[in-house]
Enzyme design. Structure first.
Site, PDB file in Angstrom:
ATOM      1  N   LYS A  65       3.223  -6.819  14.024  1.00 22.12           N
ATOM      2  CA  LYS A  65       1.821  -6.795  13.581  1.00 22.12           C
ATOM      3  C   LYS A  65       1.019  -7.977  14.147  1.00 22.12           C
ATOM      4  O   LYS A  65      -0.161  -7.850  14.451  1.00 22.12           O
ATOM      5  CB  LYS A  65       1.747  -6.763  12.058  1.00 22.12           C
ATOM      6  CG  LYS A  65       2.265  -5.439  11.483  1.00 22.12           C
ATOM      7  CD  LYS A  65       2.158  -5.399   9.970  1.00 22.12           C
ATOM      8  CE  LYS A  65       2.856  -4.154   9.436  1.00 22.12           C
ATOM      9  NZ  LYS A  65       2.674  -3.998   7.989  1.00 22.12           N
ATOM     10  N   ASP A 101      -3.224  -2.185   5.408  1.00 24.20           N
ATOM     11  CA  ASP A 101      -2.225  -2.443   4.365  1.00 24.20           C
ATOM     12  C   ASP A 101      -2.886  -2.840   3.040  1.00 24.20           C
ATOM     13  O   ASP A 101      -2.487  -2.378   1.969  1.00 24.20           O
ATOM     14  CB  ASP A 101      -1.262  -3.553   4.794  1.00 24.20           C
ATOM     15  CG  ASP A 101      -0.285  -3.075   5.861  1.00 24.20           C
ATOM     16  OD1 ASP A 101       0.076  -1.884   5.840  1.00 24.20           O
ATOM     17  OD2 ASP A 101       0.122  -3.896   6.705  1.00 24.20           O
TER      18      ASP A 101
END
Ligand code: ATR
Length: 269
Positions: A65, A101
């Protein structure tokens, strides 16, 4: 057919293809969604190749990420702040980086009728997972947020991005009471669910960012034993973050809660 994929290492366990295929079937969107295993030092090459060959969008999972945030042409402000991109979309020839997220977690808590506003939050861990959800939680106006991590300096660095409401506390110097405790460590992966003393979990709502199909992650099991009032793993967050990514790519909002039930019972496509 438009191509999408999730890139990670490891990636074989990923439920994302199953989830996105279900979204596509429900919304009538025609797309293909694969798993891409990238070498640990090879995120950039793998991602570049995927888009050169006509790929339209990527989901990014561990441990890439941060790499993805550096690689995209334009990280969006929320992703840049937490230095983590989990969704890449190709638009006008440019790769845009998003982080869904945080919104995924907030929507799952909402769907499970767990309030954030006005509550005392404890986040355990200070790695990429906690960094990715912190801003979205703070935006929901909790009474306070404490971040406890084995390495205190990392928790302090995260807390510094915010005002006085958010503070770092060493794991072994926790005090006070918490309404909602969120596990963002990978400690549960090796079987140790109990990083805080049981009295902190007693009566609290406890949420694990990790998930398993049956909802029984080590942290969830530990929290239940410690007397938590309510326990959840992060499968709902996984589905909600995927739905937010699908909306970025296709402009459609798929429904999530029936799919979550099918994933739990193992009957999803
Ligand atoms: P992620 O992107 O999943 O958050 P990470 O950045 O490696 O992964 O962070 C993992 C988190 O789990 C960190 O908060 C880590 O604590 P440290 O910052 O002290 O490394 C925490 N963690 C992992 N294993 C742990 C263990 N056995 N005990 C306590 N904390 C642990």
């Amino acid at each position: 057919m438009d191509r999408y994929a999730v890139v990670g290492n490891p990636v074989s366990h990923s439920l994302s293809p199953e989830i996105h295929k279900a979204f596509a079937a429900e919304t009538g969107e025609r797309l293909r969604y694969d798993k891409l295993l990238a070498p640990l030092d090879g995120f950039a090459v793998t991602a570049a190749e995927f888009f050169e060959r006509g790929g339209r969008g990527l989901n990014v999972t561990l441990p890439f990420k941060g790499d993805a945030c550096r690689w995209v042409d334009e990280p969006q402000p929320a992703a840049a702040r937490c230095n983590a991109v989990n969704t890449i979309a190709l638009e006008g020839g440019k790769t845009l980086g998003f982080n869904t997220d945080g919104i995924g977690l907030v929507r799952d808590l909402e769907a499970q009728a767990v309030p954030i506003a006005g509550r005392r939050l404890l986040l355990i861990g200070a790695g990429g997972a906690v960094s990715g959800i912190l801003d979205a939680l703070v935006e929901e106006n909790p009474a306070s947020v404490r971040i406890a991590n084995r390495t205190p300096a990392k928790a302090e660095a995260l807390a510094e991005r915010h005002g006085t409401k958010v503070a770092a506390v060493p794991l072994d110097r926790l005090d006070g009471r918490f309404d909602l405790i969120i596990n963002g460590t990978s400690a549960g992966l090796d079987g140790d669910g109990g990083l805080i003393a049981p009295p902190f979990a007693a009566g609290a709502q406890c949420y694990d960012l990790l998930y398993s199909r049956d909802g029984q992650t080590p942290f969830c099991r530990w929290a239940k034993q410690a007397g938590a009032a309510w326990v959840s793993d992060g499968l709902g967050m996984l589905v909600e973050q995927a739905a937010a990514a699908f909306t970025i790519w296709r402009g459609r909002s798929p429904s999530t809660r029936d799919l979550l039930r099918s994933l739990r019972s193992g009957t999803a496509a």
